[in-house]
Design an enzyme around this catalytic site. Sequence first.
Site, PDB file in Angstrom:
ATOM      1  N   ASP A  35       5.339  70.517  38.679  1.00  0.00           N
ATOM      2  CA  ASP A  35       4.483  69.380  38.338  1.00  0.00           C
ATOM      3  C   ASP A  35       4.522  68.407  39.509  1.00  0.00           C
ATOM      4  O   ASP A  35       5.246  67.419  39.498  1.00  0.00           O
ATOM      5  CB  ASP A  35       5.019  68.726  37.064  1.00  0.00           C
ATOM      6  CG  ASP A  35       4.009  67.802  36.402  1.00  0.00           C
ATOM      7  OD1 ASP A  35       2.838  67.804  36.824  1.00  0.00           O
ATOM      8  OD2 ASP A  35       4.392  67.100  35.448  1.00  0.00           O
TER       9      ASP A  35
ATOM     10  N   GLU B 104      -7.722  68.603  37.768  1.00  0.00           N
ATOM     11  CA  GLU B 104      -8.185  67.832  36.615  1.00  0.00           C
ATOM     12  C   GLU B 104      -9.600  67.281  36.785  1.00  0.00           C
ATOM     13  O   GLU B 104      -9.960  66.770  37.851  1.00  0.00           O
ATOM     14  CB  GLU B 104      -7.211  66.675  36.368  1.00  0.00           C
ATOM     15  CG  GLU B 104      -7.411  65.996  35.033  1.00  0.00           C
ATOM     16  CD  GLU B 104      -6.086  65.561  34.414  1.00  0.00           C
ATOM     17  OE1 GLU B 104      -6.142  64.863  33.397  1.00  0.00           O
ATOM     18  OE2 GLU B 104      -5.016  65.921  34.932  1.00  0.00           O
TER      19      GLU B 104
ATOM     20  N   LYS C   7      -8.364  71.226  34.257  1.00  0.00           N
ATOM     21  CA  LYS C   7      -7.691  70.403  33.249  1.00  0.00           C
ATOM     22  C   LYS C   7      -8.687  69.465  32.570  1.00  0.00           C
ATOM     23  O   LYS C   7      -9.434  68.753  33.230  1.00  0.00           O
ATOM     24  CB  LYS C   7      -6.561  69.586  33.889  1.00  0.00           C
ATOM     25  CG  LYS C   7      -5.394  70.433  34.354  1.00  0.00           C
ATOM     26  CD  LYS C   7      -4.313  69.599  35.018  1.00  0.00           C
ATOM     27  CE  LYS C   7      -3.424  68.915  34.031  1.00  0.00           C
ATOM     28  NZ  LYS C   7      -2.264  68.261  34.693  1.00  0.00           N
TER      29      LYS C   7
ATOM     30  N   THR D 277      -5.004  69.205  28.570  1.00  0.00           N
ATOM     31  CA  THR D 277      -3.925  68.258  28.842  1.00  0.00           C
ATOM     32  C   THR D 277      -3.971  67.082  27.857  1.00  0.00           C
ATOM     33  O   THR D 277      -4.845  67.004  26.998  1.00  0.00           O
ATOM     34  CB  THR D 277      -4.013  67.780  30.307  1.00  0.00           C
ATOM     35  OG1 THR D 277      -2.853  67.026  30.627  1.00  0.00           O
ATOM     36  CG2 THR D 277      -5.268  66.960  30.550  1.00  0.00           C
TER      37      THR D 277
ATOM     38  N   PHE E  82       2.636  67.204  25.880  1.00  0.00           N
ATOM     39  CA  PHE E  82       3.408  66.265  26.694  1.00  0.00           C
ATOM     40  C   PHE E  82       4.697  65.859  25.973  1.00  0.00           C
ATOM     41  O   PHE E  82       4.748  64.862  25.258  1.00  0.00           O
ATOM     42  CB  PHE E  82       2.558  65.030  27.005  1.00  0.00           C
ATOM     43  CG  PHE E  82       1.631  65.207  28.181  1.00  0.00           C
ATOM     44  CD1 PHE E  82       1.197  66.449  28.569  1.00  0.00           C
ATOM     45  CD2 PHE E  82       1.182  64.103  28.895  1.00  0.00           C
ATOM     46  CE1 PHE E  82       0.344  66.613  29.656  1.00  0.00           C
ATOM     47  CE2 PHE E  82       0.333  64.245  29.981  1.00  0.00           C
ATOM     48  CZ  PHE E  82      -0.078  65.509  30.362  1.00  0.00           C
TER      49      PHE E  82
END
Length: 313
Positions: A16, A89, A125, A149, A171
Site C-alpha cells: 500500500d 483510483e 479503484k 474501495t 478498510f
Amino acid sequence: MNQLDQLKKMTIVVADTGDFEALKQYQPTDSTTNPSLIYAASQQPQYQHLVEEAIRYGKTKDKNAILDKIFVNFGLEILKIIPGRVSTEVDARLSFDVNGSIEKARHLIALYESAGIDRKRVLIKLASTWEGILAAQKLEKEGIHCNMTLLFSLPQAISCAEVHATLISPFVGRILDWHKKAEGISSYPPAEDPGVKSVTTIYNYYKKFGYKTQIMGASFRNTGEITELSGCDLLTISPPLLEELQKSSAPLIRKLDPQKAKESPLQKQPIDEKTFRYLLNEDAMATEKLAEGIRNFVKDIVKLEKMILEKMK
C-alpha cells in the site's frame, strides 16, 4: 522464516504505497495506490520526472488530463517492479456519478494500454457507493477489472460481489478508528478488533455462498490486525507494517479458511438499491467513514491539482 514470508504462503501480499524503493525491498505481488499516496509520493524529488512528464503530456489538454497521466505514470513505474497488478483510483469527485466513473475508468485503461500494458494488470479503484457499484457492473462486462474501495460494511460487500467486481478493499483500520472514538476505547485484542471482525464476516459470507470476488483487507493500524486475517485472499499493507512483519519470526497461524467459512451460520441477504441505501444509513460507522474517505481523497486530488498549476506557471 519471518512473518512476512509466512504470510505470503497463505495470502497474496500487496504493498500500500507509491514508494518504488519499498516495493523493491518487500517484493509484494501487487501494489495499490490512492490519491493520498500519490500526492505524498509526488512531493519526493526522485519522482519529479513522472510529474513533469505528465505536465508535458497534458499541457495542451487540461489539468484533468495531467492528473490522470500522473496516476498512470506512477502505475507504470510500479508495474516495472511487481509481477502482478496495480490499482489506480478514479477521481473521488465521481463517486456518485455512474457514467463519469465509467468514462474515467475507460480513459485510465486506455492510457495504460497505449503504454503497452494489458488491462489484466490494472485494477480500477471505485468508491463502494451505489453509483460506484453500478459503474463496476458495466466495466467488468467490458473486461475492465475493478477494486472496490472505501468499503466498511457487509451490504456494500454483498452488492460488489453481486455485480462480479474483481476485488473489494474493506478498510480494517478505519473501522477500528471509528469504534475507538465512539466507544472511548484505546485498543482491542486483535481477535476482537471491529475491523478484523467485519472482514472475517465478509470472508465467510463470500466463501460460503461461492462468490468469486476477492477480498483484500486494507488500511491496517497494527500487525495484530494483519495476523488475525492471515488466509484472506489478499492484504494490502503499508511499508512500516511490512517491515514489522519482516522483523518478526513468531509463528503465523492461518485464521481465515474457506472450508471453515462454509460452516458459518450466515444467511443469504438479497440487496437491491433501496435495501443497500437503508442498511448503509443504519450503520453510522459505514456511513460516516465512507463520506469521510471520499472527502479526504478529494482534498488530496485538489492538492495535486494546485501543485500541477504551480509547476505550469
